[in-house]
Design a protein around this motif. Sequence first.
Motif, PDB file in Angstrom:
ATOM      1  N   GLU A 340       0.829  -1.207   0.000  1.00  0.00           N
ATOM      2  CA  GLU A 340       0.000   0.000   0.000  1.00  0.00           C
ATOM      3  C   GLU A 340       0.863   1.256   0.000  1.00  0.00           C
ATOM      4  O   GLU A 340       0.528   2.254  -0.669  1.00  0.00           O
ATOM      5  N   ALA A 341       1.976   1.221   0.728  1.00  0.00           N
ATOM      6  CA  ALA A 341       2.863   2.392   0.789  1.00  0.00           C
ATOM      7  C   ALA A 341       3.574   2.625  -0.536  1.00  0.00           C
ATOM      8  O   ALA A 341       3.884   3.772  -0.883  1.00  0.00           O
ATOM      9  N   LEU A 342       3.840   1.573  -1.289  1.00  0.00           N
ATOM     10  CA  LEU A 342       4.369   1.751  -2.635  1.00  0.00           C
ATOM     11  C   LEU A 342       3.347   2.433  -3.530  1.00  0.00           C
ATOM     12  O   LEU A 342       3.659   3.371  -4.267  1.00  0.00           O
ATOM     13  N   VAL A 343       2.120   1.967  -3.463  1.00  0.00           N
ATOM     14  CA  VAL A 343       1.073   2.522  -4.320  1.00  0.00           C
ATOM     15  C   VAL A 343       0.804   3.986  -3.991  1.00  0.00           C
ATOM     16  O   VAL A 343       0.610   4.811  -4.905  1.00  0.00           O
ATOM     17  N   ASP A 344       0.832   4.344  -2.701  1.00  0.00           N
ATOM     18  CA  ASP A 344       0.522   5.738  -2.355  1.00  0.00           C
ATOM     19  C   ASP A 344       1.745   6.654  -2.383  1.00  0.00           C
ATOM     20  O   ASP A 344       1.637   7.851  -2.151  1.00  0.00           O
ATOM     21  N   GLY A 345       2.937   6.092  -2.676  1.00  0.00           N
ATOM     22  CA  GLY A 345       4.123   6.909  -2.851  1.00  0.00           C
ATOM     23  C   GLY A 345       4.950   7.137  -1.607  1.00  0.00           C
ATOM     24  O   GLY A 345       5.982   7.814  -1.671  1.00  0.00           O
ATOM     25  N   THR A 346       4.546   6.581  -0.465  1.00  0.00           N
ATOM     26  CA  THR A 346       5.359   6.721   0.738  1.00  0.00           C
ATOM     27  C   THR A 346       6.705   6.015   0.553  1.00  0.00           C
ATOM     28  O   THR A 346       7.757   6.523   0.949  1.00  0.00           O
ATOM     29  N   ILE A 347       6.666   4.829  -0.035  1.00  0.00           N
ATOM     30  CA  ILE A 347       7.885   4.140  -0.465  1.00  0.00           C
ATOM     31  C   ILE A 347       8.087   4.475  -1.931  1.00  0.00           C
ATOM     32  O   ILE A 347       7.154   4.370  -2.737  1.00  0.00           O
TER      33      ILE A 347
END
Length: 485
Positions: A340-347
């Motif tokens: 989820e963090a990849l998709v939202d740009g956090t990672i």
Amino acid sequence: MDGAASPGGWSGVAEWKVTRGDALHPADPRIPRSSKIARVSHDIAPSRVIRSSRVLIDGEFRPAAVVVEGGRIAAIEAVDARLDIADDITLGDEQVLIPGIVDSHVHVNEPGRTEWEGFTTATRAAARGGVTTIVDMPLNSIPPTTTVEALDLKRAAAAPQSVVDVGFWGGAIPSSLGALEPLHDAGVFGFKCFLSPSGVDEFPHLSTEQLHAAMAEIAAFDGLLIVHAEDPATLDASPAPEGTSYGAFVRSRPEASEQSAIGHVIDAVRATGGRAHILHLSSAAALEQIKAAKAEGLRITVETCPHYLSFDEESIPDGATQYKCCPPIRDAHNQELLWEALVDGTIDIVASDHSPSTAALKFAGDGDFDLAWGGISGLELSFRAVWTGAARRGIALPQVLQWMSTGTADLVGLSSKGRIAVGADADLVAFDPDATFTVDATALAHKNPVSAFDGSELRGRVAATWVAGRLVDEDAQPARLLRRG
């Protein structure tokens, strides 16, 4: 052969299903009505054209003919464009043409520990996996890349052997602080440090005070510090690993160790205005502080790795030390939060952290996690492992390539890589996204036949890899050594 039992192998022209001089018919409905997508304004004498009904351009797949000259993309034409080019390749309908993967986190270990991995085996493994550029870590080679002289040794070792392009990270260790700028000027892409013991004596970690000193020094010349972020005080206070128990190993390196260390990095960036990159994030518990730091405008980027996105604690058997890495692979819920963090740009990106050793070291202690060497060998499989997990979650292939090609290239300032565009390097991959195979570790190209992915069912077949427009095959010539800027 990249088939049911083997994810590797060099493919010939017939095997990767292309035809030469056989463009799509002009009436084919997949052909755009415009005469071209992009083209240089001057006359060109191209040396190769690669045609496909699906070429990744500006984040979307479209029919195109990619013209290659002098190692770069000279033009992008309509797929049916008539071009006077002898070397005219048309990919099969099942294949897409994508930019090569840029893996910004690879341990080659040569010179000094070449029995673990070397440039010949590492770069051939890379090419088999669609990776056209690697950036080599400053350890576990001997000497580590902490001086210009050591960098010269690395380059001398890599130059005659590497079939994909290779760049280098420098190292920030206590003895190199105050003398980092010469390495920066010599062309390293940034500096790696550990905040906890690295596992090798020649690459000691930085204290919190030394982290701030390194960050200030690097900020003065606007360099990049990349950080293995685990806090030693938290690790020392945690229970020791208990023999073959994987759960005990995870408890010995708790999420709090990552949270604490990342907090120190954030403080150093805030104090200096510098730029930092968090390596191999395994803990979703750190995501909120990363989000807050980014919202504050601090220059922090973050990566995670294919093994954190592919495996989970519940599925790893006791004694299976091929899964040992630091920080460790955590539970399934944590894994979904990383996605989820990849998709939202956090990672921001995904890189392999290919960190091999000999089988004897990897299985030392007969399954004792305290004695076995840590590190996952995944360079050849990283792209397809992430694509497998992404496809299962409904995430499109262009998004995976943003994480593993465009994003990683941008991290290190290689603006000519990670994209199919006029003027970009002709680092290209013919890829069948729907083919499946079972990983056989003994068939992989890296030096020691050990991999946590052994037996995994993965998706995607690399049919051909071109570096600077040249097909990488058994007779491939050495590629290029890269310098920052």
